[in-house]
Design an enzyme around this catalytic site. Structure first.
Site, PDB file in Angstrom:
ATOM      1  N   GLY A  91       0.796  -0.925   0.357  1.00 47.91           N
ATOM      2  CA  GLY A  91       0.329   0.422   0.282  1.00 47.91           C
ATOM      3  C   GLY A  91       0.825   1.221   0.612  1.00 47.91           C
ATOM      4  O   GLY A  91       2.193   1.286  -0.175  1.00 47.91           O
ATOM      5  N   CYS A  92       0.116   2.168   0.322  1.00 47.02           N
ATOM      6  CA  CYS A  92       1.196   4.041   0.464  1.00 47.02           C
ATOM      7  C   CYS A  92       2.166   3.517   1.413  1.00 47.02           C
ATOM      8  O   CYS A  92       2.195   3.155   2.168  1.00 47.02           O
ATOM      9  CB  CYS A  92      -0.215   4.670   1.126  1.00 47.02           C
ATOM     10  SG  CYS A  92       1.008   6.173   1.283  1.00 47.02           S
TER      11      CYS A  92
END
Length: 240
Positions: A63-64
């Protein structure tokens, strides 16, 4: 299964409390997601490769990269964490291009750590428990797209064996409600992200995205892994 903590929005993070063994806190995201996501303190790997060097490198996608970097900067034994891109070519390893989801990259972190202080297996344990949800496919909430996929980039046969055995162990024990979707692939290269992305969580703790989705990960790390928690984050060279 060890005990769990609900992932909360920033407004609810201050109310985060401990649960007893096996308990599940059922608070939901304030955004209204029907089913609460959870932090799961997974068991340690049953087998791990012995330390073979003074410094080892792990490259993980989950993810981020703001939150991923922020988590591992607070882990004892970690020497440096860079936010960047893995899985694609050097020429397209730029935020605007990667964000299209067409370059083959995933937002990732490169973790340099002392294997005498923390093992590769324990790095993966924190990755699965706190830094990401390994059961999500096609992104990590709230971000969607292949650039936010969950992936382990093995730096050699020993890391691959450790990762594959650990995923099999956790799936066999049904630690998560769904099978682990994290891919395991051979390392293809890592490209550091732009300077303004480095240590983003440290520099922007009150940003709405950080407060909502990443600050609860730090709370979970400190609570679930108190022995691995370091209060002062280890920042990138560019930020020192």
């Amino acid at each position: 299964m060890d005990w769990m903590m609900s992932r909360r929005s920033g407004a609810a993070a201050s109310a985060l409390a401990l649960a007893g063994a096996g308990a599940l806190l059922t608070a939901h995201w304030l955004s209204g997601v029907a089913e609460a996501e959870t932090f799961v303190r997974v068991p340690p790997p049953a087998a791990a490769a012995p330390a073979a060097a003074e410094t080892e490198v792990a490259v993980l996608s989950g993810g981020c990269f703001w939150g991923m970097q922020g988590v591992f900067e607070h882990v004892k034994g970690v020497r440096e964490v860079l936010a960047g891109y893995a899985g694609g070519a050097a020429g397209s390893a730029h935020y605007e291009m990667v964000s299209t989801g067409t370059t083959g990259h995933a937002e990732s972190v490169e973790i340099k750590f002392d294997p005498k202080e923390i093992s590769y297996g324990e790095i993966l344990r924190i990755f699965f428990s706190v830094a990401s949800d390994p059961t999500q496919v096609g992104g990590q909430y709230p971000d969607e797209g292949p650039q936010y996929r969950s992936e382990i980039w093995s730096m050699g046969p020993a890391q691959r064996r450790t990762a594959e055995a650990y995923v099999a162990q956790l799936n066999a024990a049904h630690v998560f409600r769904r099978p682990i979707a994290t891919r395991i692939d051979d390392f293809k290269g890592f490209f550091a992200a732009e300077g303004y992305h480095q240590d983003y969580l440290v520099h922007h703790p009150d940003a709405p995205y950080i407060a909502t989705y990443d600050a609860p990960k730090l709370t979970a790390l400190k609570t679930l892994f108190p022995g691995e928690w370091r209060q002062a984050p280890v920042l990138t060279l560019a930020s020192r």
